[in-house]
Design a protein around this motif. Structure first.
Motif, PDB file in Angstrom:
ATOM      1  N   GLY A  37      72.368  76.675  82.879  1.00  0.00           N
ATOM      2  CA  GLY A  37      70.891  76.598  82.730  1.00  0.00           C
ATOM      3  C   GLY A  37      70.195  76.608  83.919  1.00  0.00           C
ATOM      4  O   GLY A  37      69.036  77.200  84.207  1.00  0.00           O
ATOM      5  N   GLU A  38      70.608  75.842  84.982  1.00  0.00           N
ATOM      6  CA  GLU A  38      70.069  75.489  86.276  1.00  0.00           C
ATOM      7  C   GLU A  38      70.140  77.024  86.963  1.00  0.00           C
ATOM      8  O   GLU A  38      69.014  76.942  87.617  1.00  0.00           O
ATOM      9  N   ASN A  39      71.225  77.534  86.826  1.00  0.00           N
ATOM     10  CA  ASN A  39      71.336  78.950  87.403  1.00  0.00           C
ATOM     11  C   ASN A  39      70.033  79.903  86.825  1.00  0.00           C
ATOM     12  O   ASN A  39      69.373  80.636  87.620  1.00  0.00           O
ATOM     13  N   MET A  40      69.990  79.697  85.691  1.00  0.00           N
ATOM     14  CA  MET A  40      68.863  80.625  84.964  1.00  0.00           C
ATOM     15  C   MET A  40      67.501  80.338  85.396  1.00  0.00           C
ATOM     16  O   MET A  40      66.935  81.174  85.890  1.00  0.00           O
ATOM     17  N   MET A  41      67.227  79.182  85.778  1.00  0.00           N
ATOM     18  CA  MET A  41      66.108  78.727  86.167  1.00  0.00           C
ATOM     19  C   MET A  41      65.837  78.957  87.439  1.00  0.00           C
ATOM     20  O   MET A  41      64.776  79.570  87.982  1.00  0.00           O
ATOM     21  N   ARG A  42      66.786  78.991  88.302  1.00  0.00           N
ATOM     22  CA  ARG A  42      66.875  79.455  89.935  1.00  0.00           C
ATOM     23  C   ARG A  42      66.366  81.118  89.779  1.00  0.00           C
ATOM     24  O   ARG A  42      65.637  81.574  90.488  1.00  0.00           O
ATOM     25  N   THR A  43      67.161  81.743  89.083  1.00  0.00           N
ATOM     26  CA  THR A  43      66.863  83.258  89.073  1.00  0.00           C
ATOM     27  C   THR A  43      65.528  83.611  88.416  1.00  0.00           C
ATOM     28  O   THR A  43      64.850  84.575  88.744  1.00  0.00           O
ATOM     29  N   PHE A  44      65.233  82.618  87.388  1.00  0.00           N
ATOM     30  CA  PHE A  44      63.931  82.822  86.908  1.00  0.00           C
ATOM     31  C   PHE A  44      62.721  82.821  87.996  1.00  0.00           C
ATOM     32  O   PHE A  44      61.639  83.694  87.868  1.00  0.00           O
ATOM     33  N   ILE A  45      62.849  81.719  88.648  1.00  0.00           N
ATOM     34  CA  ILE A  45      61.739  81.415  89.558  1.00  0.00           C
ATOM     35  C   ILE A  45      61.792  82.610  90.629  1.00  0.00           C
ATOM     36  O   ILE A  45      60.777  83.126  91.174  1.00  0.00           O
ATOM     37  N   ALA A  46      62.916  83.038  91.022  1.00  0.00           N
ATOM     38  CA  ALA A  46      63.049  84.147  91.847  1.00  0.00           C
ATOM     39  C   ALA A  46      62.491  85.285  91.696  1.00  0.00           C
ATOM     40  O   ALA A  46      61.890  86.089  92.387  1.00  0.00           O
ATOM     41  N   LEU A  47      62.723  85.694  90.222  1.00  0.00           N
ATOM     42  CA  LEU A  47      62.055  86.934  89.545  1.00  0.00           C
ATOM     43  C   LEU A  47      60.609  86.701  89.386  1.00  0.00           C
ATOM     44  O   LEU A  47      59.995  87.822  89.839  1.00  0.00           O
ATOM     45  N   ALA A 102      72.174  85.875  84.519  1.00  0.00           N
ATOM     46  CA  ALA A 102      72.469  84.384  84.331  1.00  0.00           C
ATOM     47  C   ALA A 102      72.074  83.911  82.985  1.00  0.00           C
ATOM     48  O   ALA A 102      72.445  83.043  82.540  1.00  0.00           O
ATOM     49  N   THR A 103      71.173  84.582  82.302  1.00  0.00           N
ATOM     50  CA  THR A 103      70.490  84.496  80.845  1.00  0.00           C
ATOM     51  C   THR A 103      71.515  84.885  79.981  1.00  0.00           C
ATOM     52  O   THR A 103      72.126  83.914  79.054  1.00  0.00           O
ATOM     53  N   ARG A 104      72.517  85.945  80.392  1.00  0.00           N
ATOM     54  CA  ARG A 104      73.738  86.194  79.360  1.00  0.00           C
ATOM     55  C   ARG A 104      74.606  84.919  79.396  1.00  0.00           C
ATOM     56  O   ARG A 104      75.349  84.805  78.307  1.00  0.00           O
ATOM     57  N   VAL A 105      74.907  84.360  80.641  1.00  0.00           N
ATOM     58  CA  VAL A 105      75.749  83.258  80.765  1.00  0.00           C
ATOM     59  C   VAL A 105      75.176  82.176  79.942  1.00  0.00           C
ATOM     60  O   VAL A 105      76.178  81.605  79.395  1.00  0.00           O
ATOM     61  N   VAL A 106      73.910  81.908  80.085  1.00  0.00           N
ATOM     62  CA  VAL A 106      73.413  80.913  79.410  1.00  0.00           C
ATOM     63  C   VAL A 106      73.758  81.028  78.051  1.00  0.00           C
ATOM     64  O   VAL A 106      74.074  80.104  77.145  1.00  0.00           O
TER      65      VAL A 106
END
Lengths: 176, 114
Positions: A37-47, A102-106
């Motif tokens: 979830g943390e990783n997804m948020m990081r990638t979301f911000i970067a996107l 990241a989303t698929r992993v979450v």
């Protein structure tokens, strides 16, 4: 829908720290989901940042009139739509790929505690982002099927179409 | 951009669906954002979803110039709205429907209708 997803993310973040026994998840799974979830948020911000930066590069380009080029209105429009979508996707591609992964992993972790229906609803916006790659394929298909080879050769010579441009403003300004 | 007068606008079924999509975007963005703060929820269309095949005359004063709202909405939400409007503009252009393409051009560039 929003509240459910938020609660799920917070729950898993907390479980990651405090252990997953409370809901019958083992500690490792709970922690793994929280990390995902943390990783997804990081990638979301970067996107999000990449989208902003790409939008700022989008400019008004000069498009010739179709009569000047000797192509039809539909051929020129098909080219403008295809090349615009292509360059838009190229600009955000890496950040988008990181986010999708990241989303698929979450998703894998969330399946333990969320119904398929709720999971699908929570991630509907991700599908909307992905949709642009399908739109690019449709636009490319239209370009290749309905723009003659001769017209494509003329359109290929327009250097502006390779740039990052505002499709709507550029077309409306062109008088085509 | 100045939000335009549009006469004789008949919204197609596709445009109606697109309006519903835009209305859903803030809740989709919230669902995805989760823990992250969402700085602005933008309801681009406040009124009930219009019926298809109804003739509209939209005057420039009917639009809300929501460029500032668009700027403050999270980038992904803005992109979502812009994409929906862009796709509808493309469809209207290929159908040679000037009024609808004008409508979606205005929405893409920050005009919201109420």
């Amino acid at each position: 829908m929003a509240a459910r997803f938020t609660r799920s993310l917070v729950l898993f973040a907390l479980l990651g720290l405090a252990g997953g026994d409370a809901v019958g998840l083992d500690e490792t799974t709970a922690k793994a989901t929280a990390l995902a979830g943390e990783n997804m948020m990081r990638t979301f911000i970067a996107l999000s940042e990449t989208i902003e930066s790409c939008n700022q590069k989008s400019k008004l380009i000069e498009l010739p009139h179709r009569d000047e080029l000797g192509v039809t209105r539909e051929e020129l429009l098909a080219a403008v739509v295809y090349f615009s979508l292509k360059s838009e996707n190229e600009c955000i591609a890496q950040a988008a790929k990181d986010f999708f992964l990241a989303t698929r992993v979450v998703e894998k972790g969330m399946r333990e505690v969320m119904s398929e229906k709720n999971l699908k609803e929570s991630l509907a916006l991700v599908d909307m982002i992905l949709d642009d790659w399908w739109k690019e394929m449709e636009a490319k298909a239209r370009y290749e099927l309905y723009v003659s080879t001769a017209s494509r050769a003329k359109l290929k010579k327009l250097p502006n179409l390779r740039e990052r441009f505002d499709m709507i403003r550029s077309w409306e300004a062109s008088g085509n | 951009m100045e939000c335009p007068d549009i006469d004789r606008l008949v919204l197609s079924e596709e445009s109606i669906k697109a309006i519903r999509k835009i209305k859903r975007l803030p809740s989709l963005a919230n669902a995805l954002s989760g823990i992250m703060a969402t700085s602005a929820i933008v309801n681009i269309f406040i009124s009930p979803t219009p019926a298809a095949a109804t003739l509209y005359s939209i005057h420039s004063t009917d639009w809300r110039c929501s460029a500032r709202l668009m700027m403050s909405a999270p980038p992904l939400l803005k992109k979502g709205m812009w994409k929906v409007a862009r796709d509808q503009w493309v469809n209207a252009q290929f159908r040679n429907n000037h009024a609808e393409s004008q409508f979606w051009q205005a929405v893409a560039h920050g005009c919201s209708f109420h």
